[in-house]
Design a protein around this motif. Structure first.
Motif, PDB file in Angstrom:
ATOM      1  N   UNK A 183       0.789  -1.223   0.000  1.00 16.62           N
ATOM      2  CA  UNK A 183       0.000   0.000   0.000  1.00 16.62           C
ATOM      3  C   UNK A 183       0.819   1.270   0.000  1.00 16.62           C
ATOM      4  N   UNK A 184       2.146   1.137   0.045  1.00 11.52           N
ATOM      5  CA  UNK A 184       3.008   2.316   0.153  1.00 11.52           C
ATOM      6  C   UNK A 184       3.424   2.891  -1.201  1.00 11.52           C
ATOM      7  N   UNK A 185       3.397   2.061  -2.239  1.00 14.78           N
ATOM      8  CA  UNK A 185       3.827   2.535  -3.545  1.00 14.78           C
ATOM      9  C   UNK A 185       5.327   2.566  -3.735  1.00 14.78           C
ATOM     10  N   UNK A 186       6.045   2.169  -2.706  1.00 12.88           N
ATOM     11  CA  UNK A 186       7.506   2.119  -2.803  1.00 12.88           C
ATOM     12  C   UNK A 186       8.040   1.114  -1.792  1.00 12.88           C
ATOM     13  N   UNK A 187       9.238   0.589  -2.050  1.00 14.88           N
ATOM     14  CA  UNK A 187       9.844  -0.385  -1.141  1.00 14.88           C
ATOM     15  C   UNK A 187      11.328  -0.513  -1.465  1.00 14.88           C
ATOM     16  N   UNK A 188      12.040  -1.117  -0.570  1.00 15.63           N
ATOM     17  CA  UNK A 188      13.427  -1.527  -0.819  1.00 15.63           C
ATOM     18  C   UNK A 188      13.392  -3.048  -0.936  1.00 15.63           C
ATOM     19  N   UNK A 189      13.580  -3.566  -2.126  1.00 11.10           N
ATOM     20  CA  UNK A 189      13.415  -5.007  -2.349  1.00 11.10           C
ATOM     21  C   UNK A 189      14.545  -5.846  -1.772  1.00 11.10           C
ATOM     22  N   UNK A 190      15.575  -5.198  -1.236  1.00 11.14           N
ATOM     23  CA  UNK A 190      16.571  -5.940  -0.462  1.00 11.14           C
ATOM     24  C   UNK A 190      16.075  -6.082   0.974  1.00 11.14           C
ATOM     25  N   UNK A 191      15.931  -4.966   1.679  1.00 16.63           N
ATOM     26  CA  UNK A 191      15.558  -4.996   3.094  1.00 16.63           C
ATOM     27  C   UNK A 191      14.142  -5.512   3.323  1.00 16.63           C
ATOM     28  N   UNK A 192      13.215  -5.200   2.407  1.00 12.80           N
ATOM     29  CA  UNK A 192      11.809  -5.549   2.612  1.00 12.80           C
ATOM     30  C   UNK A 192      11.410  -6.893   2.013  1.00 12.80           C
TER      31      UNK A 192
END
Length: 415
Positions: free
Chosen positions: A154-163
């Motif tokens: 739901x955020x529209x953004x992420x860090x695909x390493x940490x998350x």
């Protein structure tokens, strides 16, 4: 033949490596930022094999050539995995508390032994990996991938390493080993610290061993359909120490290599539109992307370790009995002798070094690939308009002796 040796016995002017003079350290600030630059320089200066220093200024040979790596991997009679013949350790030049021992020291597990002892222990591992692989690896990976994505969708953004990539393999492994899901994140951190080395490696290893020892005790009392129960009941008759050490082996190697490989696959997909569009349209299979990454950025850049069983020659260097060799998988995969143009795609060529080779070739590679393929598939279906949130050149990596990990992978997508 080059007359340089690790112990200085045949080298003119005494032993340079004993004093760390003129030998490249494969750890520290330079190796953390430009490992490929170090491999290229060593290849230019020395050729297919180079003398280097590991953490604590421990001397070793780094095997850079593809053919030389294959020779070492395929000949356990000449290059043993058994560190009990390691001369520098036996002569007291390696501290018993060295974090290096977490990677190269002897343990009662299958990677520390050769011949019949290796076959007995490896049989228990491979039999039970095959058993758990048939019990829904992709189902577990799908479940945890969706759960991870739910936290940021739901955020529209992420860090695909940490998350995402940093924890997903461990969550799947907790299910396969019979661990509590809540232990997954902290175990992922401890595994990363063991591979990284440094002052905290021993403490994190002790923590892992404590958790796995409790797991083995619990599974003796309450057996289930998991890897741990399978090891306990295997006909090879593993003792208590062997069981816990193999749980450690699978946990650390499977998690760290799979999480690193998953991050690199996602990096390639998001920085090369041809790969992404091919996957989304169905014209490309994710296994092809994984293969490309295993050639160019294998999850373990350097593989510990082999020990010479006699005086011999490798890559023009006199290797002495008891010398430590570490295998440059990343360097070997980019050896100009076999890949004169590294920019040419290697799709369809599975002869990379990423899974090691010979008797000790990684037995769990199919499980890792299943987790990665499932994770990427779920991610691309869940996140519409997935794109990199920074210029590709802004992505950075941090290396240790053994691996180079992507620091972050910021992305944006439609909500």
């Amino acid at each position: 033949m080059n007359d340089q040796t690790l112990d200085g016995s045949d080298a003119p002017g005494g032993c340079p490596v004993a004093h760390g003079e003129g030998f490249t350290r494969l750890y520290g600030p330079e190796s953390a930022t430009d490992p490929q630059g170090i491999y290229a320089r060593l290849r230019k200066e020395h050729g297919a094999v180079a003398p280097i220093l590991l953490e604590g200024d421990v001397p070793a040979w780094l095997v850079l050539g593809y053919r030389e790596n294959r020779r070492v991997l395929d000949n356990p009679l000449q290059f043993s995995r058994d560190s009990r013949i390691w001369r520098d350790f036996n002569d007291g030049r390696v501290d018993h508390a060295s974090p290096l021992l977490q990677m190269v020291g002897w343990r009662p597990d299958c990677v520390s032994q050769d011949g019949e002892p290796h076959r007995r222990l490896r049989g228990a591992v491979t039999d039970n990996l095959q058993a758990v692989a048939g019990r829904g690896i992709r189902r577990h990976a799908t479940h945890f991938a969706n759960k991870q994505i739910d936290a940021f969708a739901g955020e529209g953004r992420a860090d695909l390493v940490a998350d995402f990539a940093e924890h997903l393999p461990m969550l799947v492994l907790t299910r396969l080993l019979g661990l509590a899901q809540g232990e997954g994140r902290s175990l992922a951190e401890s595994c990363a610290q063991v591979i990284k080395g440094g002052a905290d490696a021993l403490e994190h290893n002790d923590r892992i061993m404590g958790i796995l020892g409790e797991l083995a005790e619990r599974k003796r009392a309450e057996p289930g359909s998991d890897f741990t129960t399978g090891l306990i009941g295997h006909h090879s008759g593993l003792d208590d120490d062997e069981i816990v050490q193999h749980l450690r082996l699978v946990l650390i190697t499977a998690h760290t290599t799979t999480s690193n490989l998953l991050a690199r696959v996602l990096q390639l997909v998001l920085t090369d539109t041809a790969w992404l569009s091919g996957l989304v349209s169905g014209q490309l299979n994710i296994s092809g992307v994984v293969e490309e990454v295993m050639w160019n950025t294998p999850p373990l850049a350097v593989l510990p370790g082999r020990f010479a069983t006699a005086d011999l020659e490798l890559g023009g260097f006199p290797i002495k009995e008891g010398d430590l060799l570490v295998l440059g998988l990343a360097a070997g995969n980019l050896d100009p002798e076999i890949r004169p143009d590294a920019g040419v795609s290697v799709q369809g060529n599975q002869s990379h070094l990423a899974f090691s080779g010979g008797p000790h070739e990684c037995p769990g590679q199919n499980i890792g690939q299943a987790i990665i393929e499932t994770a990427v598939d779920v991610l691309l279906h869940r996140l519409v308009g997935l794109r990199l949130a920074v210029p590709p050149e802004d992505l950075t990596s941090t290396a240790s002796t053994w691996e180079s990990r992507l620091d972050s992978l910021p992305v944006e997508f439609a909500v």
